[in-house]
Design an enzyme around this catalytic site. Sequence first.
Site, PDB file in Angstrom:
ATOM      1  N   LYS A 163       0.618   3.749   2.896  1.00 19.46           N
ATOM      2  CA  LYS A 163       1.253   3.286   4.140  1.00 19.46           C
ATOM      3  C   LYS A 163       2.769   3.428   4.059  1.00 19.46           C
ATOM      4  O   LYS A 163       3.421   3.835   5.023  1.00 19.46           O
ATOM      5  CB  LYS A 163       0.939   1.800   4.374  1.00 19.46           C
ATOM      6  CG  LYS A 163      -0.470   1.469   4.810  1.00 19.46           C
ATOM      7  CD  LYS A 163      -0.505  -0.027   5.103  1.00 19.46           C
ATOM      8  CE  LYS A 163      -1.885  -0.541   5.414  1.00 19.46           C
ATOM      9  NZ  LYS A 163      -1.864  -1.998   5.684  1.00 19.46           N
ATOM     10  N   ASN A 181       0.856  -1.187   0.000  1.00 24.34           N
ATOM     11  CA  ASN A 181       0.000   0.000   0.000  1.00 24.34           C
ATOM     12  C   ASN A 181       0.902   1.250   0.000  1.00 24.34           C
ATOM     13  O   ASN A 181       1.617   1.514   0.975  1.00 24.34           O
ATOM     14  CB  ASN A 181      -0.904  -0.046   1.245  1.00 24.34           C
ATOM     15  CG  ASN A 181      -1.810   1.169   1.363  1.00 24.34           C
ATOM     16  OD1 ASN A 181      -1.394   2.290   1.093  1.00 24.34           O
ATOM     17  ND2 ASN A 181      -3.041   0.939   1.783  1.00 24.34           N
ATOM     18  N   ASP A 208      -1.386  -3.873   9.776  1.00 24.94           N
ATOM     19  CA  ASP A 208      -2.759  -4.166   9.391  1.00 24.94           C
ATOM     20  C   ASP A 208      -3.615  -3.120  10.070  1.00 24.94           C
ATOM     21  O   ASP A 208      -3.476  -2.862  11.268  1.00 24.94           O
ATOM     22  CB  ASP A 208      -3.207  -5.576   9.768  1.00 24.94           C
ATOM     23  CG  ASP A 208      -4.438  -5.974   8.967  1.00 24.94           C
ATOM     24  OD1 ASP A 208      -4.339  -6.047   7.723  1.00 24.94           O
ATOM     25  OD2 ASP A 208      -5.520  -6.174   9.563  1.00 24.94           O
ATOM     26  N   SER A 209      -4.474  -2.502   9.295  1.00 28.75           N
ATOM     27  CA  SER A 209      -5.189  -1.344   9.820  1.00 28.75           C
ATOM     28  C   SER A 209      -6.558  -1.227   9.177  1.00 28.75           C
ATOM     29  O   SER A 209      -6.869  -1.925   8.213  1.00 28.75           O
ATOM     30  CB  SER A 209      -4.372  -0.073   9.565  1.00 28.75           C
ATOM     31  OG  SER A 209      -3.948  -0.020   8.213  1.00 28.75           O
ATOM     32  N   ASP A 252      -9.325   8.677   4.830  1.00 27.93           N
ATOM     33  CA  ASP A 252      -8.876   9.953   5.415  1.00 27.93           C
ATOM     34  C   ASP A 252      -9.828  11.125   5.154  1.00 27.93           C
ATOM     35  O   ASP A 252     -10.029  11.954   6.052  1.00 27.93           O
ATOM     36  CB  ASP A 252      -7.473  10.315   4.917  1.00 27.93           C
ATOM     37  CG  ASP A 252      -6.375   9.595   5.683  1.00 27.93           C
ATOM     38  OD1 ASP A 252      -6.622   9.196   6.839  1.00 27.93           O
ATOM     39  OD2 ASP A 252      -5.279   9.434   5.129  1.00 27.93           O
TER      40      ASP A 252
HETATM   41  P1  ITT Z   1      -1.189  -4.242   2.792  1.00 32.52           P
HETATM   42  O1  ITT Z   1      -1.987  -5.429   3.263  1.00 32.52           O
HETATM   43  O2  ITT Z   1      -0.290  -4.559   1.614  1.00 32.52           O
HETATM   44  O3  ITT Z   1      -0.439  -3.571   3.906  1.00 32.52           O
HETATM   45  P2  ITT Z   1      -3.795  -3.021   2.429  1.00 32.52           P
HETATM   46  O4  ITT Z   1      -4.266  -1.721   1.858  1.00 32.52           O
HETATM   47  O5  ITT Z   1      -4.454  -4.273   1.939  1.00 32.52           O
HETATM   48  O6  ITT Z   1      -2.202  -3.110   2.234  1.00 32.52           O
HETATM   49  P3  ITT Z   1      -4.956  -3.433   5.067  1.00 32.52           P
HETATM   50  O7  ITT Z   1      -5.447  -4.800   4.771  1.00 32.52           O
HETATM   51  O8  ITT Z   1      -4.306  -3.172   6.405  1.00 32.52           O
HETATM   52  O9  ITT Z   1      -3.884  -2.938   3.999  1.00 32.52           O
HETATM   53  O10 ITT Z   1      -6.179  -2.428   4.889  1.00 32.52           O
HETATM   54  C1  ITT Z   1      -6.083  -1.118   5.324  1.00 32.52           C
HETATM   55  C2  ITT Z   1      -7.251  -0.311   4.789  1.00 32.52           C
HETATM   56  O11 ITT Z   1      -7.804   0.452   5.880  1.00 32.52           O
HETATM   57  C3  ITT Z   1      -6.780   0.700   3.750  1.00 32.52           C
HETATM   58  O12 ITT Z   1      -6.925   0.195   2.439  1.00 32.52           O
HETATM   59  C4  ITT Z   1      -7.679   1.891   4.029  1.00 32.52           C
HETATM   60  O13 ITT Z   1      -8.886   1.726   3.348  1.00 32.52           O
HETATM   61  C5  ITT Z   1      -7.954   1.802   5.533  1.00 32.52           C
HETATM   62  N1  ITT Z   1      -6.971   2.608   6.281  1.00 32.52           N
HETATM   63  C6  ITT Z   1      -5.966   2.141   7.071  1.00 32.52           C
HETATM   64  N2  ITT Z   1      -5.231   3.144   7.556  1.00 32.52           N
HETATM   65  C7  ITT Z   1      -5.754   4.278   7.058  1.00 32.52           C
HETATM   66  C8  ITT Z   1      -5.404   5.622   7.159  1.00 32.52           C
HETATM   67  O14 ITT Z   1      -4.349   6.025   7.855  1.00 32.52           O
HETATM   68  N3  ITT Z   1      -6.145   6.518   6.515  1.00 32.52           N
HETATM   69  C9  ITT Z   1      -7.196   6.134   5.779  1.00 32.52           C
HETATM   70  N4  ITT Z   1      -7.589   4.868   5.610  1.00 32.52           N
HETATM   71  C10 ITT Z   1      -6.872   3.935   6.246  1.00 32.52           C
END
Ligand code: ITT
Length: 200
Positions: free
Chosen positions: A13, A10, A72-73, A158
């Site tokens: 991130k 991502n 993971d977020s 965001d």
């Molecule tokens: P990786 O698994 O490769 O790290 P991903 O985007 O699939 O990438 P996640 O499964 O952790 O990651 O999903 C995180 C989602 O949560 C992300 O796509 C956003 O939609 C949301 N999110 C997480 N942190 C955020 C932030 O700081 N600001 C806005 N949205 C956020």
Amino acid sequence: MTRLILATRNAGKITELHAILADAGLHHDLVGADAYPEIPDVKETGVTFAENALLKAHAMARATGLPAVADDSGLAVDVLGGAPGIFSARWSGTHGDDAANLNLLLAQLADIDAPHRAAHFACAAALALPDGTEHVVEGRLQGTLRHTPAGTNGFGYDPILQPDGYAVTCAELTPAEKNAISHRGKAFRALVPVVRELLG
Ligand code: ITT
């Protein structure tokens, strides 16, 4: 300099993690998962942020033989019982379609007024070493969901999360302002002493 893999693809991130870890004084050679395109994405089969962060960190550490950190977020909405939660990246059905995910969530909450629009961002930050050593910590950013998006910074949800105590959304904060209060900033700043202890 010890190489540390940022086990995420991502881009939003990765940008934030470079800044957060550098500001916290971590001067390792930070390399994103994009440097290892041959390593497949791990299935996020966990049911908590911590489980999925550990899965991602261990998979990358095992595959590269190098220490890895993973994030993971997601966004947890009170009135939805904590959803989209671990499904935040795939809420609309297409993994990583930030606009579709945000628009679906706004449509679902259209009739819900401000007092009931509390939500928080959550982040689990995991460190895994090739020998199986692991550590995971979590951080949160509490706020309220707007009815319409505002701002162009950041990524994901965001533009609709207004942190408590602020009159703007996360997408209207500068990157440094967001990192100072964010779920990701809190979690990774808490992980830094562990990285230092284990990696030097
Ligand atoms: P990786 O698994 O490769 O790290 P991903 O985007 O699939 O990438 P996640 O499964 O952790 O990651 O999903 C995180 C989602 O949560 C992300 O796509 C956003 O939609 C949301 N999110 C997480 N942190 C955020 C932030 O700081 N600001 C806005 N949205 C956020």
